[in-house]
Design an enzyme around this catalytic site. Structure first.
Site: not given
Ligand SMILES: Cc1cc2nc3c(=O)[nH]c(=O)nc-3n(C[C@H](O)[C@H](O)[C@H](O)COP(=O)(O)O)c2cc1C
Ligand code: SF4
Length: 396
Positions: A100, A171, A349, A371, A374
Site C-alpha cells: 500500500q 491522507y 484488527r 477480536c 476494543c
C-alpha cells in the site's frame, strides 16, 4: 464449498481464497523506514495462516508524506532489499503480497517531517494534528505524482504482486478527492473531475513505470465524516466509476479520516485511557473531554461499510470490490459474497489478534473472529508502540 474458499483473480493475479489482510500500520519498521525482522516475522505468520492476500501497513512514498516514526518507507532505492526480503518471505509461505503506497498529506506533523505538512488546500487547523498545512504548489503536486510512480517501480523491483493506492482515511489522495479538504479553484479542484485528477495522474504515472499486467488497487473512502461535506457515498460511486473506466484491478471501500473521524474508520470501543497516554500532560484534561465524548457512540455494526459497497458494486462491473470494516462472523462473510455485494472480505484488527484465522475457518474451528474491537491496538499507534493485540491492556 463455501465461496470464501474459492479462488478469484485481481487482474492477472489469482488469489486462492477471498480473505484479504487489509493494510495495517505495524509500528515495527526501523527509524529509517527499513523493514525489520519483527515485521518479517509478523507477515511470515500471516502468510502461514492462509490469508489469500496480504497488504502490509502503508508505505511512505516521499519523506514529506511520513505519518509515523516506525512506518515502512518506499521512498528510496535503499529500501528495496528489505522490501524484497518481506515479499520473498510471504511468497516462500505460499502467500501473495500487495504494497500500500501512501503520502500522509496534512495528517502528519512538522516534528515528523521537518517542515510544514502539505495538502491540496491550507484550510483549517485540524483537531488532532493541529496542523494548518501548506497549500501545494504545482511543482510539488508534480513531484508527489512522480514519487508515487517511483514507489510503484520499487514495489515491482522488490517482488510485490501489486500495489494499492491509499485513497482513504484523510491522507493526501483522499484530501485531493474530498470537497472538504480540497477547496482549490485551479485545475486540481472545484469539480469532481478536477478533484479526481491527482489520483488519475498518479495512476497514469504508475502505468508508465510498471508492466501492463501489474495489479493496481485503490482503497477509497466512501464517507469522510468531516464537519462539512467531504466524500459521501454518492460521490464515491462517481469516483469508483472513473476508477473502473481507467482499468483499475480492485477497489477496497472504507471510511473515516484520521483527523476528524478516526472512530468511524475503526468502530467499536473508545479506549480513552490508552489514547490519553499518548498526550502530553497539558493536553490530557482537554483530551479526556474530547475523547470521552466519543465513548459509546461507535458500536461495531457488522460490515459497517456494506451499505456503501452495495451502492458502488454495480458501477464497478467486473472490477473486484473488497469490503473492509467490522467483518466478524463467517455467516455474514458468506452472505456478502453470495449476495454479490463484494468479491473479497478484508479485515485488519481480527488478523492482529489471530494471524491464523483463515486456516481455522477452513478447518471449521471457528465461526466468528475473537477480536472484540476494543481498539487498544489502534491506540498503540499514537503511543509509538508496535501494533499487537493489547486487549488486556498495554504492557506495564
Ligand atoms: C492498528 C491499525 C492500523 C491501521 N493501519 C492502516 C493502514 O496502514 N492503511 C490503511 O489503509 N488502513 C489502516 N487501518 C484501517 C484498517 O485497514 C481497516 O480499514 C479498519 O481497521 C476497519 O477494518 P476492521 O474492522 O477489520 O479492523 C488500520 C487500522 C488499525 C486498527
Ligand atoms: S486490541 Fe485485540 S481485541 Fe482489541 S481491537 Fe485490537 S485486535 Fe481486537
Amino acid at each position: 464449498m463455501s465461496l470464501l474458499f474459492t479462488p478469484k483473480k485481481i487482474g492477472t493475479l489469482e488469489l486462492p481464497n477471498r480473505f484479504v489482510h487489509s493494510a495495517t500500520y505495524e509500528g515495527m519498521a526501523r527509524g529509517s523506514g527499513e523493514v525489520s525482522d519483527e515485521l518479517i516475522k509478523r507477515y511470515e505468520k500471516l502468510a502461514k495462516g492462509g490469508v489469500g492476500l496480504i497488504i502490509p501497513g502503508y508505505m511512505g512514498v516521499h519523506p514529506t508524506g511520513r505519518a509515523y516514526p516506525y512506518q515502512i518507507s518506499i521512498d528510496s532505492d535503499e529500501m528495496i532489499p528489505g522490501l524484497k526480503k518481506l515479499a520473498d518471505t510471504v511468497h516462500r509461505e505460499g502467500g501473495k503480497i500487495v504494497f500500500q503506497l501512501n503520502h500522509a498529506g496534512r495528517q502528519t506533523t512538522r516534528g515528523m517531517i521537518g517542515q510544514t505538512p502539505m495538502a491540496p488546500s491550507s484550510n483549517g487547523r485540524d483537531p488532532i494534528y493541529f496542523v494548518k498545512p501548506k497549500e501545494m504548489a504545482e511543482d510539488e503536486i508534480r513531484e508527489m505524482i512522480k514519487a508515487f510512480g517511483a514507489a510503484a517501480r520499487r514495489a515491482g523491483q522488490a517482488g510485490a504482486d501489486g500495489i494499492q493506492l491509499h485513497g482513504a482515511h484523510g491522507y493526501l489522495i483522499n484530501e485531493f478527492l474530498s470537497p472538504f479538504f480540497n477547496t482549490r479553484t485551479d485545475s486540481w479542484g472545484g469539480s469532481d473531475e478536477n478533484r479526481f485528477r491527482f489520483l488519475k495522474e498518479v495512476l497514469q504515472e504508475i502505468k508508465t513505470v510498471v508492466p501492463d499486467d501489474f495489479p493496481i488497487l485503490v482503497k477509497l473512502n466512501t464517507h469522510d465524516y468531516t464537519p462539512k461535506q467531504g466524500i459521501t457515498p454518492g460521490l464515491a460511486v462517481k469516483y469508483a466509476e472513473r476508477l473502473a473506466a481507467l482499468g483499475i484491478d480492485g477497489v477496497e471501500v472504507s471510511c473515516g479520516t484520521g483527523n476528524y473521524s478516526y472512530m468511524n474508520m475503526c468502530r467499536g470501543d473508545v479506549p480513552t485511557d490508552e489514547f490519553l497516554k499518548a498526550l502530553p500532560w497539558w493536553q490530557k484534561p482537554m483530551g479526556r473531554l474530547m475523547i470521552g465524548k466519543l465513548e459509546g457512540k461507535y458500536e461495531l455494526e457488522e460490515g459497517y461499510n456494506l451499505a456503501a459497497a452495495r451502492m458502488i458494486k454495480p458501477v464497478l462491473g467486473d472490477t473486484p470490490l473488497f469490503l473492509v470494516g467490522g467483518m466478524r462472523t463467517v455467516a455474514h462473510m458468506e452472505e456478502v459474497l453470495e449476495n454479490n455485494d463484494a468479491d473479497f472480505i478484508s479485515m485488519s484488527r481480527p488478523f492482529i489478534r489471530e494471524p491464523f484465522l483463515v486456516n481455522k475457518i477452513k478447518e471449521g474451528k471457528m465461526d466468528r473472529v475473537s477480536c472484540v474491537s476494543c481498539n487498544r491496538c489502534f491506540a498503540a499507534i499514537p503511543n509509538d508502540l508496535p501494533v499487537y493485540c493489547y486487549n488486556k491492556g498495554f504492557p506495564k
